[in-house]
Design a protein around this motif. Structure first.
Motif, short mmCIF file in Angstrom:
data_model
loop_
_atom_site.label_atom_id
_atom_site.label_comp_id
_atom_site.label_asym_id
_atom_site.label_seq_id
_atom_site.Cartn_x
_atom_site.Cartn_y
_atom_site.Cartn_z
N TYR A 309 8.37 3.43 -7.94
CA TYR A 309 7.03 3.70 -8.49
C TYR A 309 6.92 3.17 -9.91
CZ TYR A 309 3.38 6.53 -10.76
OH TYR A 309 2.31 6.94 -11.50
N LEU A 333 -1.57 6.69 -7.38
CA LEU A 333 -2.13 5.35 -7.18
C LEU A 333 -3.33 5.40 -6.24
CD1 LEU A 333 1.08 3.12 -6.93
CD2 LEU A 333 -0.28 3.77 -8.93
N SER A 335 -6.19 3.31 -3.76
CA SER A 335 -5.97 2.24 -2.79
C SER A 335 -6.16 0.86 -3.43
CB SER A 335 -6.81 2.44 -1.53
OG SER A 335 -8.10 2.01 -1.73
N HIS A 337 -4.98 -0.03 -6.26
CA HIS A 337 -3.68 -0.37 -6.83
C HIS A 337 -2.69 -0.73 -5.73
CE1 HIS A 337 -5.21 2.89 -9.73
NE2 HIS A 337 -5.52 1.72 -10.25
N GLU A 338 -2.70 0.08 -4.68
CA GLU A 338 -1.78 -0.17 -3.57
C GLU A 338 -2.04 -1.54 -2.97
OE1 GLU A 338 -1.39 4.56 -2.31
OE2 GLU A 338 -2.82 3.31 -1.24
N ARG A 339 -3.33 -1.83 -2.80
CA ARG A 339 -3.66 -3.11 -2.17
C ARG A 339 -3.37 -4.30 -3.09
NH1 ARG A 339 -9.08 -2.57 1.33
NH2 ARG A 339 -8.48 -4.74 1.70
N TYR A 355 8.47 8.72 -6.83
CA TYR A 355 7.20 9.02 -7.52
C TYR A 355 7.41 10.19 -8.51
CZ TYR A 355 4.18 6.34 -4.27
OH TYR A 355 3.55 5.36 -3.56
N ASP A 377 6.12 6.07 -0.02
CA ASP A 377 4.85 5.74 0.61
C ASP A 377 4.97 4.30 1.12
OD1 ASP A 377 3.81 8.18 -0.10
OD2 ASP A 377 2.12 7.38 -1.25
N LEU A 379 3.03 1.08 2.02
CA LEU A 379 1.72 0.49 1.71
C LEU A 379 1.52 -0.78 2.54
CD1 LEU A 379 2.00 0.82 -2.19
CD2 LEU A 379 1.34 2.57 -0.50
N GLY A 384 -3.65 0.07 2.40
CA GLY A 384 -3.06 0.92 1.36
C GLY A 384 -2.03 1.82 2.02
N GLU A 385 -2.03 3.11 1.68
CA GLU A 385 -1.01 4.01 2.22
C GLU A 385 -1.18 4.22 3.72
OE1 GLU A 385 -0.95 7.95 0.46
OE2 GLU A 385 0.19 8.72 2.17
#
Ligand code: 4AD
Ligand code: MG
Length: 462
Positions: A309, A333, A335, A337-339, A355, A377, A379, A384-385
């Motif tokens: 993380y 985070l 989505s 940011h995840e993407r 995390y 997680d 991603l 995303g998650e």
């Protein structure tokens, strides 16, 4: 005569044999001599064409065969002259089981928007799109059971009605038989749930994990697969109030083993879809998402990135991107940011681990740094998650301290603590959101379109 399913006829029906098909009319066209009826029975995205010699049938009967009508046709299977299908049926007998008045039947020949179809969710299974999605949904459910069964996991049925909050997030639907307009009260004036059906306050489960841990610390490897409920008021294309979750839980797994299983599991499911659902995938690829099949193939072929993380946050901060929500160490985070990490930076799935403990659930194993937990997680591009999981805190004292620190009630968790009190074992697990998986596999953009009857804020009609 026994009915044959359309999928079987198109695949392996022998020409010059007599067959019976039953299903719903997608279209009827033709001229004064001949009628062409495209019939679908849900067994495949493809229709079988029924050719009827107009002179050989009662004109009134043919008139009743319109889009949406349910019919039975008997006839000879012949090679098709037209392109696109191997065989068709030369009709000898037609029977109408149920008409569909063209004036009022909501599904017309022309394509409808997904938004419109959500308003008639009770009829949308009769469209090509939802036929494809629902067949893929079934195939994925089957593959999930197959994957775990082949590995010696046991399917554990966990309760839908519970007294505990497995995620400690408080987003629960209450279950009660009390008359809440005029509830019984305690002396202090609070609602007296001891008079409720179960003699206590209960809610719909947000996760089967806590009970799953009871199973794993007895049977070694279990999984749950059932509906879960979240009363978060999030109206997004990725959230449902009622969604299905798959939660494997394994004794003697550390975080590393947990990641290995999650990656193997996701790749197995996607490969299963590629091997078994190609016609439906190609249809969805053509209609909604022209990168779908290629994306599925590439995820199966690639090794997922595994990243702390803390490093993820560094990458996001260094990206120079203008995010709607700015990133700082310690924030959950979003989505976006995840993407960014998955679609723009690494261009493949990412498993983010370790995390901050403040943004994760109470049961996660604490790292020695005192700040982070052994969370993971997974991603995915476009999503995303897709998976959330962790190694679990197996130490009674540490878990007890964390629960008290968070002010959670032991009244509803004492039985859970017994897993740590008696024969505590290192263990890990994760939860895969079934509809998030289906979003990825079908290429659909809205989670309301991958579950037959979506439950979202202000929406529980069908
Ligand atoms: O990350 P979550 O909240 O984790 C748990 O519930 C753990 N008990 C799982 C475990 O370790 N056994 O949820 C897990 C997954 C998410 O990654 C997401 O895919 C999905 O469930 N999910 C939702 N899907 C649709 N609508 C929602 N409102 C969802 N909330 C979570
Ligand atoms: Mg999560």
């Amino acid at each position: 005569m026994k009915r044959t399913m359309v999928a079987e006829l198109l695949r392996s029906g022998r020409v010059d044999t007599e067959v019976v098909v039953k299903g719903w009319v997608r279209t009827k066209r033709g001229n004064k001599n001949v009628a062409f009826i495209a019939l679908n029975d849900g067994s495949t995205i493809n229709n079988i064409q029924i050719v009827a010699d107009v002179a050989a049938f009662d004109g009134e009967l043919l008139k009743r065969i319109t889009t949406g009508a349910c019919i039975c046709a008997r006839g000879l299977l012949v090679e098709s002259a037209g392109s696109g299908q191997r065989v068709e049926i030369q009709a000898r007998e037609l029977e109408v089981y149920g008409e569909a008045d063209p004036e009022t039947y909501p599904l017309q020949k022309k394509g409808h928007t997904l938004e419109f179809l959500r308003e008639i969710a009770h009829l949308r299974p009769r469209t090509n799109t939802f036929g494809a999605v629902l067949r893929i949904r079934h195939a994925m459910a089957f593959a999930i059971h197959k994957f775990f069964n082949d590995k010696g996991f046991y399917y554990l049925h966990t309760p839908i009605i519970t007294a505990s909050d497995a995620e400690g997030a408080g987003a629960m639907f209450q279950v009660t038989t009390l008359d809440l307009k005029n509830p019984p009260r305690t002396e202090e004036g609070r609602i007296d749930y001891s008079q409720d059906f179960f003699g206590r306050s209960t809610n719909l489960t947000v996760s089967g994990q806590l009970e799953g841990e009871l199973g794993a610390t007895a049977l070694s490897q279990i999984y749950t697969f059932g509906p879960t409920f979240r009363a978060e008021n999030s109206n997004t294309p990725r959230h449902l109030a009622e969604f299905w979750m798959i939660e494997p839980e394994m004794a003697f797994y550390e975080l590393e083993d947990n990641m290995d299983l999650a990656e193997e599991f996701l790749k197995y499911l996607i490969r299963y879809a590629l091997d078994n659902c190609m016609e439906d995938l190609e249809f969805l690829n053509k209609m909604y998402d022209d990168g779908l099949v290629e994306r599925l193939r590439s995820v199966v072929a690639e090794e997922f990135v595994r990243l702390d993380y803390t490093e993820g946050v560094e990458i996001l901060k260094a990206s120079g991107e203008k995010f709607e929500f700015p990133v700082e160490w310690g924030c959950d985070l979003q989505s976006e940011h995840e993407r960014y990490l998955v679609e723009r930076h690494f261009r493949k799935p990412v498993i983010l681990i370790n995390y901050p403990k403040e943004i994760k659930a109470f049961y996660m194993k604490q790292n020695d740094d005192g700040k982070t937990v052994r969370a993971m997680d997974v991603l995915f591009p476009k999503i995303g998650e897709i998976i959330g999981g962790s190694e679990r805190e197996a130490d009674y004292g540490k878990l007890d301290a964390r629960i008290r620190e968070l002010g959670m009630s032991m009244d509803t968790l004492w039985w859970y603590m017994d897993t740590r009190r008696f024969g505590s074992a290192p263990h890990s697990g994760f939860g895969l959101g079934f509809e998030r998986l289906l979003l990825f596999v079908t290429g659909m953009a809205n989670i309301r379109d991958v579950i037959p009857f979506p439950r979202t804020p202000k929406n529980a009609e069908f």
